[in-house]
Design an enzyme around this catalytic site. Structure first.
Site, PDB file in Angstrom:
ATOM      1  N   CYS A 158       0.822  -1.219   0.000  1.00  0.00           N
ATOM      2  CA  CYS A 158       0.000   0.000   0.000  1.00  0.00           C
ATOM      3  C   CYS A 158       0.853   1.264   0.000  1.00  0.00           C
ATOM      4  O   CYS A 158       0.438   2.300  -0.518  1.00  0.00           O
ATOM      5  CB  CYS A 158      -0.939  -0.004   1.207  1.00  0.00           C
ATOM      6  SG  CYS A 158      -0.108  -0.306   2.777  1.00  0.00           S
ATOM      7  N   HIS A 251      -2.455   7.053   2.995  1.00  0.00           N
ATOM      8  CA  HIS A 251      -1.000   7.159   3.095  1.00  0.00           C
ATOM      9  C   HIS A 251      -0.545   8.365   2.275  1.00  0.00           C
ATOM     10  O   HIS A 251      -0.863   8.470   1.083  1.00  0.00           O
ATOM     11  CB  HIS A 251      -0.318   5.906   2.536  1.00  0.00           C
ATOM     12  CG  HIS A 251      -0.426   4.696   3.422  1.00  0.00           C
ATOM     13  ND1 HIS A 251      -1.040   4.697   4.647  1.00  0.00           N
ATOM     14  CD2 HIS A 251       0.037   3.416   3.235  1.00  0.00           C
ATOM     15  CE1 HIS A 251      -0.961   3.477   5.186  1.00  0.00           C
ATOM     16  NE2 HIS A 251      -0.324   2.688   4.346  1.00  0.00           N
TER      17      HIS A 251
END
Length: 362
Positions: A158, A251
């Site tokens: 990710c 993120h």
């Protein structure tokens, strides 16, 4: 698609498993018919097995509440009920490798969110807009496994989704050196603030194994298929720090780049907003129409405003400017459990289906 494919979710009770269940609700091509988890959850309804650990902001889909959870270790039994599976099992790396291969050998394709097979030479690790040609190695993997339709495909970590697509869009300018710092949400660790109250108002400057993945996995995406294996690229060289921050989803990356062929800022932005791949051309169900958006405001991208861009499947970029040491710097943001985990795997499955790798068993 005339008839929906029957899907199983391995590791269905965990956070990424729950995200799969949420994303697959009302999917036009797929229907979740089987959920498998650890022996302690097996035999319970999905609703009972999850209990008060449902971590999504949307309610648990009604269609899955009463499904009985199967034992993920009963491979033949689970595989017999589905056309293919998504894997989000929580085991050791060696156990994951073994169980995913066991499922593939039952002639059941496995599309995995796990890291265990990301460096297996004949297992494609794919972001569908970046390296769909890597699916070619599936034919060689099938020879090794002795299967006709079973295989394993994975999606990358990710942490790289907020900058690897950007560097891909800028490939013609030959980026060769990259410094990235990622500020990673707690859902990347499978947590919410209820589970992890000590993260409120806190930052932890260490996430085990994450920096190596963030530096190396983009090179595999940009690698070449040679003799039935994926050989990673040598450039750009990436150095990374990964920091856990008190954010639930999203993120963020602060990135510095050196180019061999120095572009203008306008050229860089144009390449970002026009960048698309096979998912957009094929109009796959989960594909973002706009893969990368560029935001001109000085204070964007922001998690609260931008993490759900294109239902969490798009990437948001901002603060692109010239740098005094490197050529350019920018800030990127991606949704770590949608594009970065379950959503990225669903998009991989859609492309594999469109290309005929995943089909109904009968």
């Amino acid at each position: 698609m005339e008839k929906k494919l029957k899907v199983g979710v391995l590791g269905a009770t965990g956070m990424v498993g729950q995200r799969f269940i949420s994303l697959l609700e009302n999917h036009p091509w797929y229907e979740v018919v089987t959920m498998a988890a650890s022996p302690r959850s097996a035999g319970k309804t999905y609703e009972e097995a999850v209990g008060d650990r449902w971590k999504m902001t949307t309610p648990m889909p009604e269609a899955v509440k009463k499904l009985t959870v199967m034992n993920v270790n009963e491979v033949e039994k689970v595989a017999a009920s589905v056309d293919f599976v998504f894997s989000a099992v929580d085991m050791t790396k060696e156990e994951i490798k073994a169980i995913e291969e066991a499922y593939a050998k039952t002639e059941t394709p496995v599309v995995s969110n796990n890291s265990a097979h990301r460096w297996t030479p004949d297992v494609p690790m794919v972001v569908p807009e970046i390296n769909p040609e890597h699916f070619e190695v599936i034919k060689d993997q099938r020879k090794r496994l002795g299967t006709e339709r079973g295989f394993i495909a994975v999606k990358p970590n990710c942490s790289i989704q907020s900058y690897a697509p950007v560097l891909t869009a800028w490939k013609e300018f030959e980026p060769y050196e990259v410094v990235a710092t990622t500020y990673q949400a707690i859902s990347g660790a499978g947590k919410t603030f209820k589970d992890w109250p000590e993260m409120e108002g806190n930052i932890i400057p260490y996430i085990g194994g994450e920096e190596e993945k963030s530096e190396q996995e983009p090179l595999r995406l940009w690698g070449k298929v040679e003799n039935g294996e994926i050989v990673k690229a040598n450039e750009p060289v990436i150095t990374c720090q990964c920091i856990r921050v008190p954010v639930l989803n999203g993120h963020t990356a602060a990135v510095f780049v050196k180019f061999r062929k120095k572009p203008t800022k306008e050229e860089l932005i144009e390449r970002l907003v026009s960048f698309k791949g096979l998912p957009q051309e094929l109009e796959l169900p989960s594909a973002p129409k706009q893969f990368i958006q560029y935001l001109n405001e000085d204070n964007r991208p922001q998690v609260t405003m931008d993490v759900d861009f294109e239902h969490g499947m798009g990437v948001s970029i901002g603060r692109l400017r010239e740098d005094t040491v490197y050529d350019y710097k920018f800030v990127g943001l991606s949704h770590n459990t949608v594009r970065g985990a379950a959503g990225g795997a669903v998009l991989c499955a859609e492309l594999l289906t469109a290309q005929g790798y995943i089909q109904a068993k009968s």
